[in-house]
Design a protein around this motif. Structure first.
Motif, PDB file in Angstrom:
ATOM      1  N   MET B  69     -26.404  14.688  36.677  1.00  0.00           N
ATOM      2  CA  MET B  69     -26.153  15.813  35.788  1.00  0.00           C
ATOM      3  C   MET B  69     -25.165  15.496  34.667  1.00  0.00           C
ATOM      4  O   MET B  69     -25.407  15.857  33.518  1.00  0.00           O
ATOM      5  CB  MET B  69     -25.641  16.996  36.603  1.00  0.00           C
ATOM      6  N   LEU B  72     -26.399  13.884  31.528  1.00  0.00           N
ATOM      7  CA  LEU B  72     -27.236  14.667  30.616  1.00  0.00           C
ATOM      8  C   LEU B  72     -26.530  14.944  29.293  1.00  0.00           C
ATOM      9  O   LEU B  72     -27.176  15.189  28.277  1.00  0.00           O
ATOM     10  CB  LEU B  72     -27.648  15.988  31.281  1.00  0.00           C
ATOM     11  N   ASN B  73     -25.186  14.878  29.275  1.00  0.00           N
ATOM     12  CA  ASN B  73     -24.437  15.029  28.032  1.00  0.00           C
ATOM     13  C   ASN B  73     -24.793  13.948  27.020  1.00  0.00           C
ATOM     14  O   ASN B  73     -24.656  14.155  25.814  1.00  0.00           O
ATOM     15  CB  ASN B  73     -22.934  14.944  28.325  1.00  0.00           C
ATOM     16  N   ASP B  92     -30.617  30.027  15.230  1.00  0.00           N
ATOM     17  CA  ASP B  92     -30.187  30.528  16.539  1.00  0.00           C
ATOM     18  C   ASP B  92     -30.589  29.567  17.652  1.00  0.00           C
ATOM     19  O   ASP B  92     -29.861  29.401  18.633  1.00  0.00           O
ATOM     20  CB  ASP B  92     -30.789  31.918  16.806  1.00  0.00           C
ATOM     21  N   PHE B  96     -27.819  27.912  20.005  1.00  0.00           N
ATOM     22  CA  PHE B  96     -27.847  28.057  21.451  1.00  0.00           C
ATOM     23  C   PHE B  96     -27.757  26.700  22.144  1.00  0.00           C
ATOM     24  O   PHE B  96     -26.917  26.486  23.015  1.00  0.00           O
ATOM     25  CB  PHE B  96     -29.097  28.798  21.904  1.00  0.00           C
ATOM     26  N   PHE B  97     -28.635  25.775  21.757  1.00  0.00           N
ATOM     27  CA  PHE B  97     -28.616  24.477  22.436  1.00  0.00           C
ATOM     28  C   PHE B  97     -27.290  23.756  22.190  1.00  0.00           C
ATOM     29  O   PHE B  97     -26.761  23.086  23.078  1.00  0.00           O
ATOM     30  CB  PHE B  97     -29.812  23.627  22.007  1.00  0.00           C
ATOM     31  N   SER B  99     -24.395  25.163  21.862  1.00  0.00           N
ATOM     32  CA  SER B  99     -23.349  25.752  22.686  1.00  0.00           C
ATOM     33  C   SER B  99     -23.485  25.320  24.140  1.00  0.00           C
ATOM     34  O   SER B  99     -22.495  25.235  24.871  1.00  0.00           O
ATOM     35  CB  SER B  99     -23.389  27.274  22.575  1.00  0.00           C
ATOM     36  N   VAL B 100     -24.720  25.032  24.560  1.00  0.00           N
ATOM     37  CA  VAL B 100     -24.919  24.558  25.926  1.00  0.00           C
ATOM     38  C   VAL B 100     -24.233  23.199  26.124  1.00  0.00           C
ATOM     39  O   VAL B 100     -23.708  22.910  27.190  1.00  0.00           O
ATOM     40  CB  VAL B 100     -26.429  24.466  26.243  1.00  0.00           C
ATOM     41  N   TYR B 101     -24.206  22.380  25.021  1.00  0.00           N
ATOM     42  CA  TYR B 101     -23.516  21.091  25.105  1.00  0.00           C
ATOM     43  C   TYR B 101     -22.021  21.249  24.877  1.00  0.00           C
ATOM     44  O   TYR B 101     -21.293  20.274  24.774  1.00  0.00           O
ATOM     45  CB  TYR B 101     -24.095  20.112  24.080  1.00  0.00           C
ATOM     46  N   LYS B 102     -21.582  22.483  24.753  1.00  0.00           N
ATOM     47  CA  LYS B 102     -20.162  22.802  24.581  1.00  0.00           C
ATOM     48  C   LYS B 102     -19.555  22.092  23.376  1.00  0.00           C
ATOM     49  O   LYS B 102     -18.418  21.624  23.415  1.00  0.00           O
ATOM     50  CB  LYS B 102     -19.383  22.458  25.858  1.00  0.00           C
ATOM     51  N   ILE B 144     -33.125  19.657  17.508  1.00  0.00           N
ATOM     52  CA  ILE B 144     -32.376  20.045  18.710  1.00  0.00           C
ATOM     53  C   ILE B 144     -32.044  18.812  19.550  1.00  0.00           C
ATOM     54  O   ILE B 144     -30.945  18.682  20.075  1.00  0.00           O
ATOM     55  CB  ILE B 144     -33.182  21.075  19.527  1.00  0.00           C
ATOM     56  N   ALA B 145     -33.026  17.879  19.635  1.00  0.00           N
ATOM     57  CA  ALA B 145     -32.832  16.698  20.484  1.00  0.00           C
ATOM     58  C   ALA B 145     -31.692  15.816  19.983  1.00  0.00           C
ATOM     59  O   ALA B 145     -30.999  15.177  20.774  1.00  0.00           O
ATOM     60  CB  ALA B 145     -34.129  15.901  20.576  1.00  0.00           C
TER      61      ALA B 145
END
Ligand code: ATP
Ligand code: MG
Lengths: 339, 247
Positions: B69, B72-73, B92, B96-97, B99-102, B144-145
């Protein structure tokens, strides 16, 4: 706070149909139910023979009915009713008693029967029977005594459908797999979803309660905030239930196909059909239906006017449901990622 | 980062989709997975990023055993289907994506500007994805990728439905990403794209039939075209199966 919750909220707001379904549809359906179950001013048509004693005719005329005096003698009331479709009841008097024939066990017939009974007791006060209830009163409509079931039913159903479809879409469009290929925690995903929809659930609960109590004037004896609490817990259960069901569906259509297994049994056990009369202890099945807990708690508050100490059992039932479904959902995501 | 695939097999139920594959993607190279439709490219990529666990064998990225896990960063993934939130705008989706990666807010804002420019979607950032054309969706998915500047980038058929001019531009970007030290694994069945890569893995019916530098591979053919390798490979396999009972 939670990015996922924010995204779910934004996504739902962008989809007008979902917003309508969560916020407006329950109000629409409740209005319909209100009209269907509310008080009617139906005037039953009752037929008597000419030979009926005068004091009885006078008493009947005082009731809210349309009285027809038939000139011929009625030999077969059943045939008469079959031939005259607008008549609800035939009421015959003879030396050995009264004979009341009704068309079918329907609301119209029972109104007719009630009026006849009232007329009889007015000429013979000894036969007068006073009916009273521990909860509610005789002039309460069916809506007042059953409305609470629909409150929980509609709220649960709408949130369930929206959530199940959203999850199915996430699965089939691959966004769930993509999301789980980022360092987000599995529990965060489920929590985010639940929180996002909770915002709508709160809005929905407030709308529904204000609407039924203040606009539809459903009689409520208890604390409205407790009703809101119950509806919120029930909607949270619905979100997680929808997410769980989405595992078994690969398209929105399949969510609909699963409704006979997911929602309809719950309708039967929600309190619409009184459970104490169900044979083979089938009534106990209600303890596995989330709507039963919500509906029962709301009944305690709105119909019986009870407080928190009467509903904590039902609330714990819902909380347990939420906990179990949450765990199942977080585990189900293992399919995409083991960690 | 190096990617080491060792003795990896993957079965779905009874069918073996990946058959005992062994190879290593070198750090900082572009490696292409080349194979016809249904050969197992997507499955191999999902194994490498840890979306699914192998039936047998192991996969390491750097020194880390997959699935993992925290790694995945460092991984960017562009799935074959676009996997976008259609009800949200392009921006957006990126927000969103990101923010998921902080990612930090200011960093995220800046990165969004950068990636939108790379995929040429700056003008369409406020549009909802469901009005996007197929190619635009692909480009957003690519954006996004690469948003969080991953050290390893997996791209599953990234240029399908993209016009030749933009495709060249995108490959140009891949080379720039590679120069920044990122390892790229890209699947394709467009043979032209092979010459853009350092190494190619030829996959046929779940088996790795060739893995070498692109130059070496092309030297093995008579015409200098990659298709030939496939025709050769499929002939070999067919002979293998038909002649076995006789010999
Ligand atoms: N989840 C799954 N369950 C069962 N079979 C699967 C699954 N995923 C893939 N397969 C099978 O594995 C094989 C390889 O599929 P894969 O998607 O990896 O091919 P591909 O090389 O990416 O093809 P394409 O170029 O068309 O994308 C196919 O035969 C497919 O049917
Ligand atoms: Mg594929």
């Amino acid at each position: 706070m939670n990015h996922l919750a924010k995204r779910v909220i934004r996504q739902t707001l962008n989809d007008k149909r979902s917003v309508m379904m969560i916020l407006i549809a329950p109000l629409l359906l409740l209005t319909l139910i209100y009209l269907l179950l509310g008080d009617t001013d139906y005037v039953p048509v009752i037929v008597i023979e000419e030979a009926t004693p005068q004091n009885l005719v006078t008493a009947l005329n005082k009731q809210d009915i349309e009285l027809i005096q038939e000139k011929q003698t009625i030999t077969s009331p059943k045939t008469y009713l079959t031939d005259n479709e607008h008549v609800d009841a035939v009421f015959l008097y003879s030396d050995n008693g009264f004979d009341m024939t009704l068309r079918e066990p329907s609301t119209k017939s029972s109104t007719a029967a009630k009026e006849i009974q009232a007329a009889l007791s007015s000429i013979n006060p000894a036969s007068k029977m006073e009916t009273s209830y521990v909860h509610g009163s005789t002039d309460q409509s069916t809506f007042d005594s059953l409305g609470y079931v629909f409150l929980s039913l509609f709220s649960f159903f709408m949130v369930f459908v929206i959530s199940a479809m959203a999850f199915v879409k996430e699965r089939s469009e691959g966004t769930l797999e993509r999301l789980l290929m980022t360092p987000i925690k599995r529990s965060e995903v489920i929590l985010g979803y639940t929180m996002g929809y909770s915002v709508f659930a709160i809005a929905q609960a407030i709308l529904i309660v204000l609407y039924t109590v203040y606009i539809l004037q459903m009689s409520s004896n208890g604390n409205i905030f407790l009703v809101l609490l119950v509806l919120l817990l029930l909607a949270t259960t619905a979100v997680l239930f929808g997410a769980t069901i989405s595992v078994f569906a690969s398209s929105a259509l399949q969510v609909v196909q699963l409704i006979p297994f997911t929602i309809i049994p719950q309708v039967f056990f929600s309190g619409l059909i009184s459970l104490d009369l169900i044979p083979y202890h089938l009534g106990n099945l209600s303890y596995i239906m989330p709507i039963f807990y919500g509906a029962s708690a709301i009944k305690e508050i709105m119909v019986y006017g009870n407080g928190f100490d009467a509903i904590w059992g039902y609330l714990s039932g819902l909380l347990l449901y939420i906990l179990v479904l949450y765990t199942i959902n977080v585990r189900a995501l293992k399919k995409f990622r083991n960690a | 980062m190096k990617i080491r695939v060792a003795g990896t097999t993957k079965s779905f139920g009874q069918t073996e989709v990946i058959r005992h594959i062994d190879f290593t993607v070198m750090s900082g190279e572009i490696c292409c997975l080349l194979g016809p439709s249904g050969s197992g490219k997507t499955t191999l990529i999902r194994l490498m990023i840890g979306a699914i666990a192998p039936s047998t064998g192991t996969i390491h990225i750097g020194d880390t055993l997959m699935p993992n896990m925290t790694l995945l960063n460092e991984i960017g993934f562009m799935p074959q289907n676009n996997a976008l939130y259609e009800d949200l705008t392009a921006e957006d989706n990126l927000l969103f994506f990101g923010s998921v990666y902080k990612l930090e807010k200011s960093v995220l804002k800046q990165r969004i500007e950068e990636v939108l420019k790379i995929v040429d979607l700056t003008a369409h950032r406020q549009k909802r994805v469901h009005v996007f054309s197929g190619g635009m969706k692909k480009r957003l998915s690519l954006a996004i990728a690469i948003l969080h500047q991953p050290k390893v980038l997996f791209l599953d058929e990234p240029t399908v439905g993209i016009d030749p001019v933009l495709r060249r531009e995108i490959w140009h970007q891949f080379h720039r990403i590679k120069q920044a030290g990122t390892t790229i694994v890209v699947s394709t069945h467009v043979m032209d794209e092979v010459i853009e890569c350092d190494r190619a893995a030829l996959i046929y019916e779940g088996t790795l039939i060739e893995y070498d530098t692109v130059d070496n591979l092309l030297a093995k053919t008579q015409t200098g075209r990659v298709e030939e390798l496939f025709i050769l490979a499929s002939d070999q396999l067919k002979e293998g199966t038909t002649h076995e009972p006789l010999s």
